[in-house]
Design a protein around this motif. Structure first.
Motif, PDB file in Angstrom:
ATOM      1  N   LEU A  58       4.890 -47.145  -0.549  1.00 33.09           N
ATOM      2  CA  LEU A  58       4.781 -46.114  -1.589  1.00 33.09           C
ATOM      3  C   LEU A  58       5.050 -46.705  -2.965  1.00 33.09           C
ATOM      4  N   MET A  59       6.090 -47.524  -3.063  1.00 31.40           N
ATOM      5  CA  MET A  59       6.432 -48.118  -4.350  1.00 31.40           C
ATOM      6  C   MET A  59       5.329 -49.049  -4.843  1.00 31.40           C
ATOM      7  N   GLU A  60       4.732 -49.809  -3.947  1.00 26.26           N
ATOM      8  CA  GLU A  60       3.606 -50.680  -4.334  1.00 26.26           C
ATOM      9  C   GLU A  60       2.424 -49.850  -4.817  1.00 26.26           C
ATOM     10  N   HIS A  61       2.155 -48.753  -4.136  1.00 21.53           N
ATOM     11  CA  HIS A  61       1.054 -47.867  -4.541  1.00 21.53           C
ATOM     12  C   HIS A  61       1.310 -47.311  -5.953  1.00 21.53           C
ATOM     13  N   LEU A  62       2.537 -46.879  -6.222  1.00 18.82           N
ATOM     14  CA  LEU A  62       2.867 -46.336  -7.548  1.00 18.82           C
ATOM     15  C   LEU A  62       2.771 -47.413  -8.625  1.00 18.82           C
ATOM     16  N   LYS A  63       3.217 -48.612  -8.314  1.00 17.72           N
ATOM     17  CA  LYS A  63       3.127 -49.715  -9.283  1.00 17.72           C
ATOM     18  C   LYS A  63       1.671 -49.993  -9.643  1.00 17.72           C
ATOM     19  N   SER A  65      -0.722 -47.939  -9.822  1.00 19.26           N
ATOM     20  CA  SER A  65      -1.291 -46.885 -10.661  1.00 19.26           C
ATOM     21  C   SER A  65      -0.393 -46.554 -11.852  1.00 19.26           C
ATOM     22  N   ALA A  66       0.468 -47.475 -12.233  1.00 17.96           N
ATOM     23  CA  ALA A  66       1.455 -47.220 -13.287  1.00 17.96           C
ATOM     24  C   ALA A  66       0.828 -46.904 -14.644  1.00 17.96           C
ATOM     25  N   GLN A  67      -0.347 -47.383 -14.906  1.00 14.53           N
ATOM     26  CA  GLN A  67      -0.979 -47.164 -16.208  1.00 14.53           C
ATOM     27  C   GLN A  67      -1.435 -45.722 -16.412  1.00 14.53           C
ATOM     28  N   THR A  68      -1.561 -44.968 -15.338  1.00 19.13           N
ATOM     29  CA  THR A  68      -2.103 -43.622 -15.463  1.00 19.13           C
ATOM     30  C   THR A  68      -1.042 -42.546 -15.677  1.00 19.13           C
ATOM     31  N   ASN A  69       0.219 -42.858 -15.431  1.00 26.10           N
ATOM     32  CA  ASN A  69       1.269 -41.838 -15.560  1.00 26.10           C
ATOM     33  C   ASN A  69       2.484 -42.451 -16.239  1.00 26.10           C
ATOM     34  N   GLU A  70       2.853 -41.903 -17.385  1.00 24.57           N
ATOM     35  CA  GLU A  70       3.965 -42.458 -18.164  1.00 24.57           C
ATOM     36  C   GLU A  70       5.315 -42.308 -17.482  1.00 24.57           C
ATOM     37  N   CYS A  71       5.398 -41.523 -16.451  1.00 23.34           N
ATOM     38  CA  CYS A  71       6.667 -41.296 -15.738  1.00 23.34           C
ATOM     39  C   CYS A  71       6.850 -42.220 -14.540  1.00 23.34           C
ATOM     40  N   THR A  72       5.882 -43.097 -14.297  1.00 26.02           N
ATOM     41  CA  THR A  72       5.936 -43.954 -13.118  1.00 26.02           C
ATOM     42  C   THR A  72       7.183 -44.824 -13.085  1.00 26.02           C
ATOM     43  N   MET A  73       7.546 -45.426 -14.191  1.00 24.47           N
ATOM     44  CA  MET A  73       8.688 -46.349 -14.195  1.00 24.47           C
ATOM     45  C   MET A  73       9.989 -45.622 -13.844  1.00 24.47           C
ATOM     46  N   GLY A  74      10.173 -44.420 -14.324  1.00 29.70           N
ATOM     47  CA  GLY A  74      11.360 -43.641 -13.983  1.00 29.70           C
ATOM     48  C   GLY A  74      11.390 -43.282 -12.511  1.00 29.70           C
ATOM     49  N   THR A  75      10.234 -42.922 -11.977  1.00 29.77           N
ATOM     50  CA  THR A  75      10.139 -42.597 -10.551  1.00 29.77           C
ATOM     51  C   THR A  75      10.439 -43.829  -9.709  1.00 29.77           C
TER      52      THR A  75
END
Length: 93
Positions: A58-63, A65-75
């Motif tokens: 899950l964390m790899e998937h979020l990383k 797509s990090a450019q599309t959501n400004e809240c990714t790093m906090g999550t």
């Protein structure tokens, strides 16, 4: 970590992320107890993760797509804290 606590922590981790995702018409992530296991599924792409087993995936998937959501790093930071708590809980058994 007990299942209700894990689910609550996961829900809190995705709260801001999901608000931003919905405004941008992107994938949101939903957490639920499915047969005694914490699961996360995405709204659009229908991805499915079982936690704790799939947490790194899950964390790899979020990383990715990090450019599309400004809240990714906090999550991701919240998920890393959960991961540490899960690992610490396993070593205390």
């Amino acid at each position: 970590m007990k299942l209700p606590d894990l689910i609550l922590q996961l829900q809190l981790s995705f709260e801001d992320y999901n608000q931003a995702a919905k405004k941008q018409d992107l994938d949101a992530y939903y957490i639920e107890d499915l047969n005694g296991m914490a699961t996360i599924h995405s709204s659009r792409t229908k991805l499915y993760f079982e936690i704790p087993r799939d947490l790194p995936k899950l964390m790899e998937h979020l990383k990715a797509s990090a450019q599309t959501n400004e809240c990714t790093m906090g999550t991701l930071a919240d998920l890393e804290k959960i991961e540490k708590r899960l690992v610490a809980g396993q070593s205390n058994r």
